[in-house]
Scaffold this motif. Structure first.
Motif, PDB file in Angstrom:
ATOM      1  N   PRO A 475     -16.708  22.165 -11.004  1.00 42.34           N
ATOM      2  CA  PRO A 475     -18.029  21.707 -10.544  1.00 42.34           C
ATOM      3  C   PRO A 475     -19.135  22.207 -11.470  1.00 42.34           C
ATOM      4  O   PRO A 475     -19.063  23.298 -12.043  1.00 42.34           O
ATOM      5  CB  PRO A 475     -18.138  22.332  -9.141  1.00 42.34           C
ATOM      6  N   TYR A 476     -20.167  21.367 -11.634  1.00 37.47           N
ATOM      7  CA  TYR A 476     -21.282  21.741 -12.505  1.00 37.47           C
ATOM      8  C   TYR A 476     -22.588  21.275 -11.872  1.00 37.47           C
ATOM      9  O   TYR A 476     -22.604  20.402 -10.993  1.00 37.47           O
ATOM     10  CB  TYR A 476     -21.124  21.142 -13.905  1.00 37.47           C
ATOM     11  N   LEU A 477     -23.691  21.851 -12.332  1.00 38.38           N
ATOM     12  CA  LEU A 477     -25.017  21.541 -11.797  1.00 38.38           C
ATOM     13  C   LEU A 477     -25.674  20.490 -12.684  1.00 38.38           C
ATOM     14  O   LEU A 477     -25.826  20.694 -13.893  1.00 38.38           O
ATOM     15  CB  LEU A 477     -25.873  22.807 -11.752  1.00 38.38           C
ATOM     16  N   ASP A 478     -26.025  19.347 -12.104  1.00 37.54           N
ATOM     17  CA  ASP A 478     -26.646  18.273 -12.884  1.00 37.54           C
ATOM     18  C   ASP A 478     -28.058  18.674 -13.283  1.00 37.54           C
ATOM     19  O   ASP A 478     -28.850  19.139 -12.445  1.00 37.54           O
ATOM     20  CB  ASP A 478     -26.674  16.984 -12.053  1.00 37.54           C
ATOM     21  N   ARG A 479     -28.389  18.494 -14.555  1.00 38.62           N
ATOM     22  CA  ARG A 479     -29.675  18.960 -15.067  1.00 38.62           C
ATOM     23  C   ARG A 479     -30.840  18.067 -14.651  1.00 38.62           C
ATOM     24  O   ARG A 479     -32.003  18.483 -14.732  1.00 38.62           O
ATOM     25  CB  ARG A 479     -29.624  19.064 -16.591  1.00 38.62           C
ATOM     26  N   ILE A 480     -30.557  16.839 -14.208  1.00 35.66           N
ATOM     27  CA  ILE A 480     -31.639  15.918 -13.815  1.00 35.66           C
ATOM     28  C   ILE A 480     -31.932  16.034 -12.322  1.00 35.66           C
ATOM     29  O   ILE A 480     -33.080  16.240 -11.915  1.00 35.66           O
ATOM     30  CB  ILE A 480     -31.268  14.466 -14.177  1.00 35.66           C
ATOM     31  N   THR A 481     -30.904  15.898 -11.517  1.00 34.44           N
ATOM     32  CA  THR A 481     -31.103  15.890 -10.059  1.00 34.44           C
ATOM     33  C   THR A 481     -31.029  17.288  -9.452  1.00 34.44           C
ATOM     34  O   THR A 481     -31.485  17.497  -8.326  1.00 34.44           O
ATOM     35  CB  THR A 481     -30.051  14.991  -9.395  1.00 34.44           C
TER      36      THR A 481
END
Length: 589
Positions: A475-481
């Motif tokens: 899992p990763y953190l979306d940089r836009i949302t």
């Protein structure tokens, strides 16, 4: 036992090669070692073969000629492989794929499945410029997959679309596999490209049709881009108007050039229209005149350079201006120019492109050398006759042969790469296809469509491996949302490829059922009854057995009379011999 082995050497040799490959030995060395091993065995058991083995130690002297002859080291056709590989890698490093995906994604964004349509469209464009599957899949996986996951696309659908679109580089010219197939079948690469063009476009259309159906059946699996994601705004109407103006300019240029340029006037007129609209978009963007919308400007500026490169490569080949090797060289220069224009042509980019090109070219060369060693022995044990009899005896004639061969290639594609299939299997299939009267260009395109599935077959499809290497594993953190995005599992990638493998099978059936998709490369057929041969008038000659054409009147002075045998004048008179004096005895001195 020895007699059985000697008389069945060909199937034993082929089966042992499959075993070597399944164990995991490198293909090039498996081919060469298998060929040399069975050459040694064949020489020893040839007295027990009843004449079916034609091997002797002096035959090994033919290997250097095979290596350095026109089939391997001196093969000009294979020079196109490093050129197109270098071109594709430079274009992938130049950022062209990123610009195309971003712009086309914005264009199709307002409709459901817009990103999927954009991926397929850009995949076809990259296929027509790069011809390299790895570059296309990796580029689209890095750029498009995070965006599709960000906006709620089904993971299996997103993975399948990216993997399948990348494999379009196998069938849309300038495909590397088409070059190899043309070489192995002994046919022109230009004809192979012309024959594969329509099937490649049809396959792209079927991919888009599948997305359309899925957007209706499962609309939540591919939502449209939200309004805040469409940074280029609206402006489709402006783009349509710009395209209509470019079409009108092209038609006017065509009418103006037609009297002087003939058949090339349409291509030159199209080029004039494209250049005018491209220059207008750049001027409009730089001077901020705003005649065109921002979306229309970006689409024109981003789309025309790759289209120009496609014309530089494929257009010159189809027009007969350049050979495929020369087209690849021009494409490489064009790719360097495009990368330099974007400011991304660095020494590291050139080094990486050269290193990747050298690796792939060496890979192809070693497989081809191993195939030459294998074929020397296989032909010496009459293996080609065994394969030909086996395939031509299949029930159903030509159709049964095509179905059987495609099933064989489809199964082998689970374990072998397309290069390995082209160098091992195709030389064995081509003589049987030729004997059945099958057009070898059609046969080659059919095999090319089939081999395309080798990149999507679970669990060994290379396109799936390429996508797995760039897809998120954790899992990763979306940089836009700012939302946490779940990873893409290997199972989702594999299941996403299954519908597109089924589409490939349908495309194989369509190519068999509608051969004219490929056979158009031959052009229109000529009706013999319409041919009118006119010979120049020759009044002094008459048909054999008829009186002279002038009714027997004397010919004009100086005109030879061809109705009579030729006269070479009177022969010079010989001096008369003196009469012998019979009253004297003869003299012999």
């Amino acid at each position: 036992m020895i007699e059985f082995i000697a008389q069945n050497m060909a199937p034993i040799m082929f089966a042992s090669l499959i075993i070597f490959l399944l164990i995991g030995y490198p293909v090039a060395f498996s081919l060469a070692a298998n060929g040399l091993l069975f050459f040694f065995i064949g020489v020893l058991v040839s007295p027990y073969s009843g004449g079916s083995i034609n091997l002797a130690w002096p035959l090994l002297h033919a290997l250097p000629d095979n290596f350095y002859g026109t089939r391997v080291m001196s093969n000009d056709t294979l020079l196109a492989i490093p050129f197109f590989t270098f071109m594709g890698i430079v274009l992938e490093r130049s950022g062209m794929a990123e610009d195309l995906l971003d712009t086309i994604g914005q264009l199709f964004g307002p409709i459901r499945g817009g990103l999927a349509y954009a991926v397929i469209f850009v995949g076809a464009l990259l296929a027509a410029t790069t011809g390299v599957v790895a570059a296309s899949v990796i580029a689209m996986g890095l750029i498009s997959l995070p965006i599709m996951l960000r906006y709620g696309y089904d993971r299996r659908l997103a993975a399948g679309v990216i993997a399948a679109s990348g494999t379009l580089a196998q069938i849309i010219p300038p495909s590397l596999v088409l070059i190899v197939l043309a070489d192995q079948l002994g046919r022109s690469v230009g004809d192979m490209y012309a024959g594969a063009l329509i099937p490649g476009i049809v396959l792209t259309g079927i991919y888009m049709l599948y997305i359309l159906i899925m957007s209706i059946v499962r609309p939540n699996s591919m939502p449209a881009l939200p309004l805040e994601a469409r940074t280029l705004g609206h402006g489709v109407l402006s783009l349509i108007v710009a395209l209509l103006i470019a079409g009108a300019i092209s038609y006017g240029a065509y009418r103006y050039l037609a009297p002087t340029q003939g058949d090339n006037a349409d291509i030159l007129g199209f080029a004039v229209g494209v250049i005018v609209i491209y220059v207008a978009a750049i001027v409009d963007q730089r001077l901020r005149i705003n005649m065109m919308s921002k979306l229309a400007q970006q689409v024109v500026i981003v789309l025309i350079p790759p289209l120009a490169l496609i014309f530089l490569v494929l257009g010159t080949i189809f027009l007969g201006i350049a050979t495929p090797t020369e087209g690849g060289a021009m494409g490489s220069v064009g790719a360097l120019i495009m990368a330099a224009a974007k400011g991304r042509l660095t020494l590291d980019v050139v080094k990486q492109a050269l290193a990747s090109t050298t690796r792939l070219s060496s890979f192809v060369l070693f497989i081809l050398i191993g195939a030459r060693v294998f074929s020397l022995t296989f032909y010496g044990v009459n293996g080609h006759i065994w394969v030909e009899h086996l395939l031509t005896s299949l029930p159903g004639g030509e159709t049964g042969f095509l179905i059987g061969v495609n099933i064989l290639v489809f199964v082998l594609a689970f374990f072998l790469d397309f290069f390995e299939l082209a160098f091992i299997i195709v030389p064995l299939l081509a003589p049987a296809a030729d004997k059945l009267g099958i057009d070898l260009i059609w046969f080659g395109v059919l095999l090319g469509v089939n081999m395309q599935t080798s990149f999507m077959h679970p669990p060994f499809g290379f396109a799936l491996f390429y996508l797995r290497s760039v897809a998120a594993r954790v899992p990763y953190l979306d940089r836009i949302t700012g939302k946490q995005i779940a990873p893409v599992s290997t199972g989702q990638i594999y299941w996403g490829a299954v519908p597109f493998v089924c589409i490939q099978v349908i495309m194989i059936g369509l190519t068999i059922a509608f051969p004219q998709m490929v056979m158009r490369y031959k052009g229109a057929a000529v009706e013999p009854s319409t041919i009118d041969l006119k010979l120049p008038d020759m009044p002094s000659l008459s048909p054999l057995g008829t009186p002279p054409a002038n009714g027997g009147a004397p010919a004009a002075p100086g005109t030879p009379d061809l109705s009579q045998p030729p006269s070479f004048g009177d022969a010079p008179a010989k001096p008369a011999a003196p009469a012998p004096d019979l009253s004297q005895p003869p003299k012999f001195n």
